[in-house]
Design an enzyme around this catalytic site. Structure first.
Site, PDB file in Angstrom:
ATOM      1  N   ARG A 185     -12.244   7.338  -3.534  1.00 42.11           N
ATOM      2  CA  ARG A 185     -12.403   8.666  -3.538  1.00 42.11           C
ATOM      3  C   ARG A 185     -13.772   9.102  -4.200  1.00 42.11           C
ATOM      4  O   ARG A 185     -14.513   9.131  -2.618  1.00 42.11           O
ATOM      5  CB  ARG A 185     -11.766   9.150  -5.282  1.00 42.11           C
ATOM      6  CG  ARG A 185     -12.357  11.048  -4.862  1.00 42.11           C
ATOM      7  CD  ARG A 185     -11.774  11.074  -5.529  1.00 42.11           C
ATOM      8  NE  ARG A 185     -10.262  11.523  -6.197  1.00 42.11           N
ATOM      9  CZ  ARG A 185      -9.365  11.565  -7.385  1.00 42.11           C
ATOM     10  NH1 ARG A 185     -10.100  11.780  -8.488  1.00 42.11           N
ATOM     11  NH2 ARG A 185      -8.096  10.676  -7.924  1.00 42.11           N
ATOM     12  N   ASP A 197      -1.072  -0.513   6.259  1.00 38.54           N
ATOM     13  CA  ASP A 197      -1.704   0.370   7.395  1.00 38.54           C
ATOM     14  C   ASP A 197      -2.986   0.155   8.033  1.00 38.54           C
ATOM     15  O   ASP A 197      -3.706   0.871   8.905  1.00 38.54           O
ATOM     16  CB  ASP A 197      -1.088   1.341   7.794  1.00 38.54           C
ATOM     17  CG  ASP A 197      -2.081   2.370   6.684  1.00 38.54           C
ATOM     18  OD1 ASP A 197      -2.575   2.504   5.069  1.00 38.54           O
ATOM     19  OD2 ASP A 197      -2.042   3.799   7.119  1.00 38.54           O
ATOM     20  N   THR A 201       0.723  10.478   3.445  1.00 35.02           N
ATOM     21  CA  THR A 201      -0.996  11.251   2.393  1.00 35.02           C
ATOM     22  C   THR A 201      -1.541  11.539   3.619  1.00 35.02           C
ATOM     23  O   THR A 201      -2.437  12.585   2.815  1.00 35.02           O
ATOM     24  CB  THR A 201      -0.259  11.249   0.931  1.00 35.02           C
ATOM     25  OG1 THR A 201      -0.978  10.071   0.957  1.00 35.02           O
ATOM     26  CG2 THR A 201       0.943  11.481   0.468  1.00 35.02           C
ATOM     27  N   SER A 247      -2.761   0.417  -4.267  1.00 30.32           N
ATOM     28  CA  SER A 247      -2.819   1.693  -3.762  1.00 30.32           C
ATOM     29  C   SER A 247      -3.782   2.121  -4.796  1.00 30.32           C
ATOM     30  O   SER A 247      -4.593   1.989  -5.809  1.00 30.32           O
ATOM     31  CB  SER A 247      -2.019   2.821  -3.667  1.00 30.32           C
ATOM     32  OG  SER A 247      -2.077   4.174  -3.519  1.00 30.32           O
ATOM     33  N   ALA A 248      -4.985   2.193  -3.587  1.00 32.73           N
ATOM     34  CA  ALA A 248      -6.344   2.989  -3.934  1.00 32.73           C
ATOM     35  C   ALA A 248      -6.225   4.238  -5.284  1.00 32.73           C
ATOM     36  O   ALA A 248      -7.610   4.689  -5.626  1.00 32.73           O
ATOM     37  CB  ALA A 248      -7.458   2.900  -3.139  1.00 32.73           C
ATOM     38  N   SER A 249      -5.276   4.944  -4.680  1.00 37.12           N
ATOM     39  CA  SER A 249      -5.484   5.925  -5.149  1.00 37.12           C
ATOM     40  C   SER A 249      -4.531   6.105  -6.338  1.00 37.12           C
ATOM     41  O   SER A 249      -3.731   5.696  -6.811  1.00 37.12           O
ATOM     42  CB  SER A 249      -4.272   6.809  -4.142  1.00 37.12           C
ATOM     43  OG  SER A 249      -3.736   7.650  -4.421  1.00 37.12           O
ATOM     44  N   ASN A 266      -3.357   8.935  -7.729  1.00 42.51           N
ATOM     45  CA  ASN A 266      -2.761   9.865  -7.466  1.00 42.51           C
ATOM     46  C   ASN A 266      -1.029   9.084  -7.701  1.00 42.51           C
ATOM     47  O   ASN A 266      -0.387  10.202  -7.555  1.00 42.51           O
ATOM     48  CB  ASN A 266      -2.719  10.980  -6.461  1.00 42.51           C
ATOM     49  CG  ASN A 266      -3.727  11.870  -6.938  1.00 42.51           C
ATOM     50  OD1 ASN A 266      -3.968  11.986  -8.475  1.00 42.51           O
ATOM     51  ND2 ASN A 266      -4.896  12.033  -5.949  1.00 42.51           N
ATOM     52  N   ASP A 301       1.207  -1.241   0.151  1.00 37.90           N
ATOM     53  CA  ASP A 301       0.277  -0.388  -0.058  1.00 37.90           C
ATOM     54  C   ASP A 301       1.133   0.870   0.470  1.00 37.90           C
ATOM     55  O   ASP A 301       1.964   1.162   0.403  1.00 37.90           O
ATOM     56  CB  ASP A 301      -0.110  -0.027   1.051  1.00 37.90           C
ATOM     57  CG  ASP A 301      -1.889   1.361   1.186  1.00 37.90           C
ATOM     58  OD1 ASP A 301      -2.235   1.488  -0.211  1.00 37.90           O
ATOM     59  OD2 ASP A 301      -2.204   1.465   2.987  1.00 37.90           O
ATOM     60  N   LEU A 302       0.698   2.657  -0.299  1.00 33.59           N
ATOM     61  CA  LEU A 302       1.392   3.258  -0.415  1.00 33.59           C
ATOM     62  C   LEU A 302       0.918   4.636   0.957  1.00 33.59           C
ATOM     63  O   LEU A 302       2.255   4.783   2.149  1.00 33.59           O
ATOM     64  CB  LEU A 302       0.969   3.847  -1.400  1.00 33.59           C
ATOM     65  CG  LEU A 302       1.430   5.731  -2.154  1.00 33.59           C
ATOM     66  CD1 LEU A 302       2.925   5.941  -1.915  1.00 33.59           C
ATOM     67  CD2 LEU A 302       1.543   6.271  -2.671  1.00 33.59           C
ATOM     68  N   ASP A 303      -0.144   5.074   1.061  1.00 35.43           N
ATOM     69  CA  ASP A 303      -0.605   5.839   2.389  1.00 35.43           C
ATOM     70  C   ASP A 303      -0.385   5.300   3.245  1.00 35.43           C
ATOM     71  O   ASP A 303      -1.002   4.096   3.803  1.00 35.43           O
ATOM     72  CB  ASP A 303      -1.562   6.600   2.179  1.00 35.43           C
ATOM     73  CG  ASP A 303      -1.971   7.621   0.765  1.00 35.43           C
ATOM     74  OD1 ASP A 303      -1.122   8.144   0.862  1.00 35.43           O
ATOM     75  OD2 ASP A 303      -3.546   7.418   0.593  1.00 35.43           O
ATOM     76  N   LYS A 333      -9.761   6.068   5.636  1.00 31.29           N
ATOM     77  CA  LYS A 333      -8.473   5.888   5.224  1.00 31.29           C
ATOM     78  C   LYS A 333      -8.812   3.984   4.191  1.00 31.29           C
ATOM     79  O   LYS A 333      -9.172   3.168   4.320  1.00 31.29           O
ATOM     80  CB  LYS A 333      -7.500   4.844   6.559  1.00 31.29           C
ATOM     81  CG  LYS A 333      -6.636   6.808   7.634  1.00 31.29           C
ATOM     82  CD  LYS A 333      -6.133   6.159   8.578  1.00 31.29           C
ATOM     83  CE  LYS A 333      -5.566   7.219   9.400  1.00 31.29           C
ATOM     84  NZ  LYS A 333      -4.730   6.790  10.681  1.00 31.29           N
ATOM     85  N   GLY A 334      -7.733   3.820   3.158  1.00 29.76           N
ATOM     86  CA  GLY A 334      -7.692   2.845   1.826  1.00 29.76           C
ATOM     87  C   GLY A 334      -8.688   2.992   1.690  1.00 29.76           C
ATOM     88  O   GLY A 334      -8.822   1.497   0.797  1.00 29.76           O
ATOM     89  N   ILE A 335      -9.437   3.487   1.142  1.00 29.42           N
ATOM     90  CA  ILE A 335     -10.783   3.249   0.655  1.00 29.42           C
ATOM     91  C   ILE A 335     -10.457   4.688  -0.784  1.00 29.42           C
ATOM     92  O   ILE A 335     -10.304   5.137  -0.584  1.00 29.42           O
ATOM     93  CB  ILE A 335     -11.997   3.461   1.157  1.00 29.42           C
ATOM     94  CG1 ILE A 335     -12.363   4.917   2.020  1.00 29.42           C
ATOM     95  CG2 ILE A 335     -12.274   2.146   2.051  1.00 29.42           C
ATOM     96  CD1 ILE A 335     -13.911   4.895   2.510  1.00 29.42           C
ATOM     97  N   LYS A 346     -10.540  -2.248  -2.128  1.00 24.96           N
ATOM     98  CA  LYS A 346     -10.696  -2.446  -0.398  1.00 24.96           C
ATOM     99  C   LYS A 346     -11.963  -2.291   0.541  1.00 24.96           C
ATOM    100  O   LYS A 346     -12.447  -1.647   0.650  1.00 24.96           O
ATOM    101  CB  LYS A 346      -9.486  -2.218   0.036  1.00 24.96           C
ATOM    102  CG  LYS A 346      -8.371  -2.013  -0.526  1.00 24.96           C
ATOM    103  CD  LYS A 346      -6.831  -1.044   0.228  1.00 24.96           C
ATOM    104  CE  LYS A 346      -6.054  -1.348  -0.724  1.00 24.96           C
ATOM    105  NZ  LYS A 346      -4.447  -0.105  -0.085  1.00 24.96           N
TER     106      LYS A 346
END
Length: 228
Positions: free
Chosen positions: A53, A176, A21, A120-122, A124, A13-15, A49-51, A151
């Site tokens: 937009r 996380d 972020t 990552s769900a992002s 960006n 995952d990223l964030d 968190k983690g879902i 997720k």
């Protein structure tokens, strides 16, 4: 849980794992919540968190039963506004924003021949990785736009293994958020949760922060679990 020797890849995952972020997301979503008249609090911030937009926006609106108060076009505009606010903050990021211990861990993984992918769900995440100087580490990345489910569905982590040409059982997923850990477990990968062990109780391995994320610590945790 797999044997450590069977692990060939890591799906990140990223964030909250590579960088944080979440504060930028929270600031941007807080602005949206204020605009639509929804009270912002820590519980709502944690729930996002983690879902994705749009799922995040719908959660905010559902807090005050406003899911049907906005048209699809209005919801899309709100999501775009959030993203624009978020990007202004992301564009100020530098390699100094990499979480403690992560650069060393990534270097070790590459040196030891492990394959890496990003789940990552992002949308960006490529921009974030560019500002962090980590784009070359994650040449394999799941495109969140290609996913049918967010997720905690296991699709994103299952895809993270697929793009490495690995079986999920050969991969460790690093998250996380509780929804992310659930996604990793559902995909059939070994899960590492970074953060509060009570929140991430479903993780196979738990580290309270990123400084503990080392191959030696992972091998010990997996060996101990096998012997238990």
């Amino acid at each position: 849980m797999a044997q450590f020797a069977a692990i060939k890849g890591f799906v990140f995952d990223l964030d909250g794992v590579i960088t944080d972020t979440s504060i930028f997301h929270s600031q941007a979503w807080h602005q949206v919540a204020d605009k639509v008249g929804v009270k912002w609090d820590d519980d709502l911030a944690d729930a996002l968190k983690g879902i994705s937009r749009m799922d995040s926006l719908n959660l905010i609106l559902a807090r005050d039963h406003k899911e049907d108060a906005f048209s699809d076009a209005e919801k899309a505009a709100l999501a775009t506004e959030k993203n624009d606010n978020y990007l202004k903050l992301v564009n100020q990021m530098t390699p100094a924003n990499i979480l403690p211990g992560i650069q060393v861990f990534l270097d070790d993984l590459k040196a030891q021949g492990y394959l890496l992918s990003l789940a990552s769900a992002s949308k960006n995440s490529p921009l974030v990785l560019k500002h962090l100087g980590l784009g070359d580490y994650f040449t394999k990345s799941v495109d969140p736009a290609s996913l049918k489910h967010g997720k905690p569905d296991p699709e994103i982590f299952r895809r993270g293994a697929e793009i490495l040409d690995l079986d999920p059982a050969q991969c460790i997923g690093v998250e996380d958020a509780a929804a992310g850990v659930q996604s990793i477990n559902g995909a059939g990968e070994t899960s590492i949760g970074i953060g509060d062990p009570k929140v991430l109780a479903a993780a196979d391995i738990n580290f309270t922060d990123t400084t503990q994320l080392t191959l030696a610590n992972i091998e010990k945790a997996m060996t101990d679990a096998t012997l238990a």
